[in-house]
Each structure stands twice: as C-alpha cells, then as structure tokens.
Design a protein around this motif. Structure first.
Motif, mmCIF file in Angstrom:
data_model
loop_
_atom_site.group_PDB
_atom_site.id
_atom_site.type_symbol
_atom_site.label_atom_id
_atom_site.label_comp_id
_atom_site.label_asym_id
_atom_site.label_seq_id
_atom_site.Cartn_x
_atom_site.Cartn_y
_atom_site.Cartn_z
ATOM 1 N N ALA A 89 0.834 -1.210 0.000
ATOM 2 C CA ALA A 89 0.000 0.000 0.000
ATOM 3 C C ALA A 89 0.862 1.251 0.000
ATOM 4 N N SER A 90 1.931 1.244 0.772
ATOM 5 C CA SER A 90 2.800 2.422 0.831
ATOM 6 C C SER A 90 3.532 2.625 -0.492
ATOM 7 N N LEU A 91 3.974 1.532 -1.108
ATOM 8 C CA LEU A 91 4.654 1.627 -2.399
ATOM 9 C C LEU A 91 3.708 2.157 -3.475
ATOM 10 N N ARG A 92 2.490 1.642 -3.469
ATOM 11 C CA ARG A 92 1.511 2.091 -4.461
ATOM 12 C C ARG A 92 1.115 3.542 -4.235
ATOM 13 N N LEU A 93 1.068 3.964 -2.974
ATOM 14 C CA LEU A 93 0.764 5.370 -2.697
ATOM 15 C C LEU A 93 1.851 6.265 -3.266
ATOM 16 N N SER A 94 3.097 5.856 -3.111
ATOM 17 C CA SER A 94 4.201 6.642 -3.662
ATOM 18 C C SER A 94 4.071 6.762 -5.179
ATOM 19 N N VAL A 95 3.776 5.636 -5.826
ATOM 20 C CA VAL A 95 3.621 5.642 -7.281
ATOM 21 C C VAL A 95 2.456 6.537 -7.688
ATOM 22 N N ALA A 96 1.321 6.394 -6.994
ATOM 23 C CA ALA A 96 0.139 7.184 -7.328
ATOM 24 C C ALA A 96 0.380 8.675 -7.130
ATOM 25 N N ALA A 97 1.277 9.016 -6.211
ATOM 26 C CA ALA A 97 1.594 10.415 -5.939
ATOM 27 C C ALA A 97 2.723 10.939 -6.815
ATOM 28 N N GLY A 98 3.199 10.111 -7.736
ATOM 29 C CA GLY A 98 4.226 10.562 -8.663
ATOM 30 C C GLY A 98 5.645 10.383 -8.177
ATOM 31 N N ASN A 99 5.828 9.671 -7.052
ATOM 32 C CA ASN A 99 7.174 9.452 -6.500
ATOM 33 C C ASN A 99 7.933 10.758 -6.318
ATOM 34 N N THR A 100 7.233 11.792 -5.920
ATOM 35 C CA THR A 100 7.879 13.078 -5.679
ATOM 36 C C THR A 100 8.614 13.037 -4.346
#
Length: 210
Positions: A89-100
C-alpha cells in the motif's frame, strides 16, 4: 561528458532506506535523482535471499543497530507497530503520488518518523489525503503495473537489495555505502582504479553446497 543518471531504489519496509532517505533527499536538492519504489520481497525472491527480519537473532540485532544509527545521526526514528509488514500500500501510494520527494518524505515520516502503520490503504489514509491521492488510486491497474515495472527494471539493473543508489550502471547498496557513492560521484576515476577493476573478476575459491 554528461553527468551519470542517478536512481535510488527503495522500499518503505526498510529502516535503512529511511535512514538513507535523509541523505538522498539532500542529494536530490542538488541534482536530479529518480526515486524508484520497488517491492523488496520480489527482489529477495528473485535472488533466493531472506531479509534480515526473517532470520532470528539477525532481526533483533538489526532493529537495535538501526535505532543506534538513527540516534547517532540525529534522525527521529520510531519503529511501526509490527515489522516486517506488507509494504504494498505504501509503495503504491508513492507511485500514485508521482514518487515526488514530498510524497516519499510524507510516507517515510508516517511509518518511520511517527511509527505508524503503513500496511493498508486505511492506515495510510491521512497521508494519502495530505498528498491529494484518492484511496481508489492505490488499487488502479496503472499503479500496480508501474510498481511491477519498477521492480523488474531494478532486477535487470542488478539490484539485489534496498536501498540501492545507482550512478549510471554502478550500484551502491545500503545506507552505509552512501559515502562511497558520493566519493565515486565526485571522483568517477576511482572505480577505474586497477584494483577496483580486478575485484570485478576475482575468482571464486570455494562455493558452499546448498
């Protein structure tokens, strides 16, 4: 000659990644660094490795060592309620947020700075809301595909653990290799040293039987 591309492979499950993030963040403020979340479990499986937290004795030592390193570096660190945990979930959140950098910082701080759960969409709800990412985005096929692609690309690049900072094709594994990486970045000829090159072809003297 153009500067080599920098990529940082990480997983939020790793406390060492949290420690190195403090230094990578400073590096990223000076020059571009691609932030690449990967599934550490898939990396371990590809290399038939166990993670430190999967080995009794090593697990407990690692946790205390991490806490000591954080205190020594003046970094706030509080372990989440349970570890290891499912980091998808944390990895996918990072991806969904653009890995900024802002997204990576927010997620790391939630899990390792504040010691909160990061193993579900519900647990990460406040972080997602702060980043403006709807909860349903974490379940989208595009996000899942991007994370798988990151992990596959990391394996193709030769990544065997996290965190790993790559400078061009050279990999520097672990928080404790950060100074080595910075030195190589400033003095790239160091890696062309005859002894450094000889080590790349050093014969294997004996192999342990499975």
């Amino acid at each position: 000659m153009s500067a080599p591309a920098l990529r940082w492979y990480f997983d939020f499950i790793s406390p060492f990644a949290y420690l190195q993030w403090q230094r990578v963040r400073a590096l990223a403020a000076q020059r571009p660094v691609a932030l690449v979340p990967v599934a550490f479990g898939a990396v371990l499986a590809a290399h038939s490795h166990k993670g430190p937290a999967e080995i009794p004795g090593k697990r407990e030592f690692t946790y205390r060592h991490v806490l000591w390193q954080a205190r020594r570096a003046g970094v706030r660190l509080r372990f989440p309620p349970a570890h290891p945990f499912n980091p998808l979930a944390s990895l996918r959140l990072s991806v969904a947020a653009g890995n900024t950098p802002e997204a990576v910082e927010a997620i790391f701080d939630w899990i390792w700075g504040q010691g909160r759960e990061g193993d579900s969409v519900e647990a990460l709800g406040p972080v997602a809301a702060g980043l403006g990412v709807p909860a349903e985005a974490l379940a989208s096929e595009s996000v899942k595909t991007a994370l798988r692609a990151n992990t596959e690309a990391a394996l193709l690049a030769g990544v065997f653990g996290v965190p790993t900072l790559s400078i061009g094709s050279d990999l520097f594994w672990g928080n404790d290799a950060h100074d080595f990486a910075l030195d190589a970045l400033q003095h790239p000829e160091m890696l062309e040293d005859p002894e450094m090159q000889r080590l790349l072809q050093l014969p294997i003297g004996v192999q342990r039987r499975a």
